[in-house]
Design a protein around this motif. Structure first.
Motif, PDB file in Angstrom:
ATOM      1  N   ARG A  17      -7.475  50.802  -6.488  1.00  0.00           N
ATOM      2  CA  ARG A  17      -6.679  50.474  -5.300  1.00  0.00           C
ATOM      3  C   ARG A  17      -5.180  50.466  -5.629  1.00  0.00           C
ATOM      4  O   ARG A  17      -4.364  50.986  -4.866  1.00  0.00           O
ATOM      5  CB  ARG A  17      -7.129  49.100  -4.767  1.00  0.00           C
ATOM      6  N   ALA A  18      -4.849  49.887  -6.776  1.00  0.00           N
ATOM      7  CA  ALA A  18      -3.429  49.803  -7.148  1.00  0.00           C
ATOM      8  C   ALA A  18      -2.845  51.199  -7.340  1.00  0.00           C
ATOM      9  O   ALA A  18      -1.714  51.477  -6.925  1.00  0.00           O
ATOM     10  CB  ALA A  18      -3.276  48.978  -8.426  1.00  0.00           C
ATOM     11  N   ILE A  19      -3.606  52.092  -7.958  1.00  0.00           N
ATOM     12  CA  ILE A  19      -3.108  53.459  -8.162  1.00  0.00           C
ATOM     13  C   ILE A  19      -2.988  54.174  -6.819  1.00  0.00           C
ATOM     14  O   ILE A  19      -1.971  54.810  -6.521  1.00  0.00           O
ATOM     15  CB  ILE A  19      -4.032  54.235  -9.124  1.00  0.00           C
ATOM     16  N   GLU A  20      -4.025  54.060  -5.980  1.00  0.00           N
ATOM     17  CA  GLU A  20      -3.981  54.790  -4.712  1.00  0.00           C
ATOM     18  C   GLU A  20      -2.878  54.253  -3.787  1.00  0.00           C
ATOM     19  O   GLU A  20      -2.259  55.027  -3.052  1.00  0.00           O
ATOM     20  CB  GLU A  20      -5.360  54.789  -4.051  1.00  0.00           C
ATOM     21  N   GLU A  21      -2.618  52.963  -3.837  1.00  0.00           N
ATOM     22  CA  GLU A  21      -1.505  52.431  -3.024  1.00  0.00           C
ATOM     23  C   GLU A  21      -0.189  53.077  -3.442  1.00  0.00           C
ATOM     24  O   GLU A  21       0.636  53.440  -2.606  1.00  0.00           O
ATOM     25  CB  GLU A  21      -1.407  50.909  -3.196  1.00  0.00           C
ATOM     26  N   ARG A  22      -0.026  53.268  -4.745  1.00  0.00           N
ATOM     27  CA  ARG A  22       1.213  53.894  -5.230  1.00  0.00           C
ATOM     28  C   ARG A  22       1.246  55.390  -4.884  1.00  0.00           C
ATOM     29  O   ARG A  22       2.295  55.926  -4.535  1.00  0.00           O
ATOM     30  CB  ARG A  22       1.362  53.670  -6.733  1.00  0.00           C
ATOM     31  N   LEU A  23       0.084  56.053  -4.978  1.00  0.00           N
ATOM     32  CA  LEU A  23       0.052  57.485  -4.628  1.00  0.00           C
ATOM     33  C   LEU A  23       0.425  57.690  -3.159  1.00  0.00           C
ATOM     34  O   LEU A  23       1.140  58.628  -2.813  1.00  0.00           O
ATOM     35  CB  LEU A  23      -1.336  58.072  -4.905  1.00  0.00           C
ATOM     36  N   ILE A  24      -0.075  56.807  -2.305  1.00  0.00           N
ATOM     37  CA  ILE A  24       0.241  56.902  -0.868  1.00  0.00           C
ATOM     38  C   ILE A  24       1.753  56.767  -0.669  1.00  0.00           C
ATOM     39  O   ILE A  24       2.385  57.553   0.039  1.00  0.00           O
ATOM     40  CB  ILE A  24      -0.527  55.813  -0.072  1.00  0.00           C
ATOM     41  N   ARG A  25       2.323  55.775  -1.339  1.00  0.00           N
ATOM     42  CA  ARG A  25       3.765  55.547  -1.209  1.00  0.00           C
ATOM     43  C   ARG A  25       4.552  56.763  -1.728  1.00  0.00           C
ATOM     44  O   ARG A  25       5.464  57.253  -1.081  1.00  0.00           O
ATOM     45  CB  ARG A  25       4.145  54.287  -2.011  1.00  0.00           C
ATOM     46  N   LEU A  26       4.151  57.254  -2.896  1.00  0.00           N
ATOM     47  CA  LEU A  26       4.867  58.392  -3.493  1.00  0.00           C
ATOM     48  C   LEU A  26       4.759  59.633  -2.604  1.00  0.00           C
ATOM     49  O   LEU A  26       5.710  60.390  -2.452  1.00  0.00           O
ATOM     50  CB  LEU A  26       4.307  58.698  -4.891  1.00  0.00           C
ATOM     51  N   TYR A  27       3.586  59.822  -1.994  1.00  0.00           N
ATOM     52  CA  TYR A  27       3.400  60.973  -1.102  1.00  0.00           C
ATOM     53  C   TYR A  27       4.394  60.893   0.067  1.00  0.00           C
ATOM     54  O   TYR A  27       5.073  61.868   0.398  1.00  0.00           O
ATOM     55  CB  TYR A  27       1.965  61.017  -0.567  1.00  0.00           C
ATOM     56  N   HIS A  28       4.470  59.726   0.697  1.00  0.00           N
ATOM     57  CA  HIS A  28       5.338  59.594   1.869  1.00  0.00           C
ATOM     58  C   HIS A  28       6.817  59.600   1.486  1.00  0.00           C
ATOM     59  O   HIS A  28       7.680  59.810   2.336  1.00  0.00           O
ATOM     60  CB  HIS A  28       4.941  58.366   2.691  1.00  0.00           C
ATOM     61  N   GLN A  29       7.094  59.381   0.216  1.00  0.00           N
ATOM     62  CA  GLN A  29       8.481  59.509  -0.267  1.00  0.00           C
ATOM     63  C   GLN A  29       8.788  60.953  -0.675  1.00  0.00           C
ATOM     64  O   GLN A  29       9.885  61.252  -1.128  1.00  0.00           O
ATOM     65  CB  GLN A  29       8.696  58.603  -1.495  1.00  0.00           C
ATOM     66  N   GLY A  30       7.783  61.833  -0.577  1.00  0.00           N
ATOM     67  CA  GLY A  30       7.991  63.234  -0.940  1.00  0.00           C
ATOM     68  C   GLY A  30       8.065  63.460  -2.440  1.00  0.00           C
ATOM     69  O   GLY A  30       8.650  64.434  -2.907  1.00  0.00           O
ATOM     70  N   SER A  75      -7.369  57.201 -17.826  1.00  0.00           N
ATOM     71  CA  SER A  75      -6.295  56.210 -17.926  1.00  0.00           C
ATOM     72  C   SER A  75      -5.348  56.349 -16.743  1.00  0.00           C
ATOM     73  O   SER A  75      -5.108  57.462 -16.245  1.00  0.00           O
ATOM     74  CB  SER A  75      -5.512  56.395 -19.229  1.00  0.00           C
ATOM     75  N   PRO A  76      -4.797  55.221 -16.279  1.00  0.00           N
ATOM     76  CA  PRO A  76      -3.847  55.295 -15.162  1.00  0.00           C
ATOM     77  C   PRO A  76      -2.697  56.257 -15.445  1.00  0.00           C
ATOM     78  O   PRO A  76      -2.270  57.003 -14.568  1.00  0.00           O
ATOM     79  CB  PRO A  76      -3.351  53.845 -15.039  1.00  0.00           C
ATOM     80  N   ARG A  77      -2.214  56.300 -16.687  1.00  0.00           N
ATOM     81  CA  ARG A  77      -1.093  57.210 -16.986  1.00  0.00           C
ATOM     82  C   ARG A  77      -1.507  58.663 -16.777  1.00  0.00           C
ATOM     83  O   ARG A  77      -0.766  59.460 -16.193  1.00  0.00           O
ATOM     84  CB  ARG A  77      -0.638  57.002 -18.420  1.00  0.00           C
ATOM     85  N   ASP A  78      -2.721  59.027 -17.230  1.00  0.00           N
ATOM     86  CA  ASP A  78      -3.210  60.386 -17.024  1.00  0.00           C
ATOM     87  C   ASP A  78      -3.344  60.705 -15.536  1.00  0.00           C
ATOM     88  O   ASP A  78      -3.091  61.834 -15.101  1.00  0.00           O
ATOM     89  CB  ASP A  78      -4.574  60.565 -17.692  1.00  0.00           C
ATOM     90  N   LEU A  79      -3.771  59.726 -14.775  1.00  0.00           N
ATOM     91  CA  LEU A  79      -3.958  59.961 -13.342  1.00  0.00           C
ATOM     92  C   LEU A  79      -2.604  60.196 -12.660  1.00  0.00           C
ATOM     93  O   LEU A  79      -2.468  61.110 -11.852  1.00  0.00           O
ATOM     94  CB  LEU A  79      -4.719  58.797 -12.705  1.00  0.00           C
ATOM     95  N   PHE A  80      -1.613  59.396 -12.992  1.00  0.00           N
ATOM     96  CA  PHE A  80      -0.281  59.655 -12.423  1.00  0.00           C
ATOM     97  C   PHE A  80       0.257  61.005 -12.889  1.00  0.00           C
ATOM     98  O   PHE A  80       0.899  61.725 -12.133  1.00  0.00           O
ATOM     99  CB  PHE A  80       0.695  58.538 -12.794  1.00  0.00           C
TER     100      PHE A  80
END
Ligand SMILES: Cc1ncc(C[n+]2csc(CCOP(=O)(O)OP(=O)(O)O)c2C)c(N)n1
Length: 319
Positions: A17-30, A75-80
């Motif tokens: 959830r923590a990773i996906e919340e950040r991905l959503i934010r990053l997506y909308h920030q372009g 790992s979260p780093r690999d996912l980002f």
């Protein structure tokens, strides 16, 4: 289920959830190159399968199964790095979203064609068993994918060949904008199992602990008596098909009903009720996960993109 497994489930789902919340934010920030498709609200089944599985098992996750990747050790780093297109990410910066895996973890990289990965994981399990390895396969698909020819051929073949395979249908009520009522005529998707002569099991897809408790004995039995089973888990896609989609076609009351049964909330409540964690312990765990995910995101931003000189690597034989 032992205490460590319950805490594993919560940690995996919190991290997802923590990773996906950040991905959503990053997506909308372009700041993401590709699309963002999440499993927001569907974290339980991937976490439960990861908790039950053994080292030699094989997995075909779909776009909503980040929790499976994390449960198997991504790992979260690999996912980002993957979403940020970094050189050292799982696809070396060549894919911008969900088409990655890690065979060291038994996780195949998915292709998007619905239903296509079921026969891949089925074949992988057959190969491992011919080699004398104990291996069970887990294929994740959505309700929409059950309408494809690939689903039919793969489930029929695996059933006939008694491949130890668990096909997990995550019924999240929508295939893009197509609701269940326009997708299938059987009452429940699990009813399709009878047509293939296999067992069908219907479960609450938002209760990771319940799923683990219900499926662990089934998987143990599949190892002893190889066969294919169909598991339908009832859950809800809490975001659009991807972040580009405002999902205005989904009734808000339906979303509200499932929000009240959020998989993280359900898991937290069970752990607290069973005395496996106390409120300060929960707070500490959540803070630890948030910090680890923040650090992973920052590290991935510092990681380099691929060098243009590697552009043709992996495209032509011998390159
Ligand atoms: C064979 C095939 N047809 C159409 C598509 C386009 N498509 C991608 S995802 C999707 C909806 C998938 O719905 P579902 O299987 O219910 O999974 P969910 O997205 O709800 O998790 C469609 C139609 C595709 N990828 N493959």
């Amino acid at each position: 289920m032992n205490d460590a497994t319950s805490l594993f489930l919560l940690r995996v789902m919190l991290t997802t959830r923590a990773i996906e919340e950040r991905l959503i934010r990053l997506y909308h920030q372009g700041r993401i190159f590709g699309g963002v498709y999440t499993g927001f609200g569907q974290e339980a089944s991937g976490a439960a399968v990861a908790a039950i599985a053994a080292p030699n098992d094989l997995f075909a996750p779909c776009i909503r199964n980040l929790s499976l990747h994390i449960g198997r050790g991504a790992s979260p780093r690999d996912l980002f790095r993957q979403w940020l297109g970094r050189a050292d990410g799982p696809t070396g910066g060549r894919d911008g979203n969900v088409h990655f895996g890690n065979l060291d973890h038994g996780v195949y990289a998915m292709i998007s064609h619905l239903g296509a990965m079921i026969s891949v994981v089925s074949g992988g399990v057959m190969a491992r068993r011919y080699q004398g390895m104990d291996s069970v396969g887990f294929a994740f698909i959505g309700d929409g994918a059950t309408s494809t020819g690939d689903f039919h051929e793969a489930v029929n073949f695996a059933a006939v060949r008694e491949v130890p395979l668990m096909v997990v249908v995550e019924n999240n009520h929508y295939a893009y904008s197509t609701p269940n009522a326009s997708q299938f005529r059987c009452r429940n998707l699990v009813d399709k199992a009878a047509g293939y002569g296999i067992e069908g099991i219907a479960l609450d897809g938002n209760d990771a602990i319940g799923l683990t408790e219900a499926l662990a004995p089934v998987v143990a039995d599949l190892r002893e008596k190889p066969r294919t089973v169909l598991v339908e888990v009832d859950t809800m896609r809490m975001r659009g098909h991807g972040e580009h989609d405002d999902f205005s076609y989904v009734p808000r009351e339906l979303l509200a009903a499932y929000a009240a049964r959020d998989p993280l909330t359900v898991c937290r409540e069970i752990l607290l009720a069973r005395g496996l964690i106390d409120p300060p312990g929960l707070e500490a765990l959540e803070a630890e996960v948030q910090q680890a995910v923040d650090e992973a995101q920052q590290a991935a931003f510092r990681d380099p993109p691929p060098s243009p000189s590697t552009l043709l690597k992996g495209v032509y034989a011998g390159e």
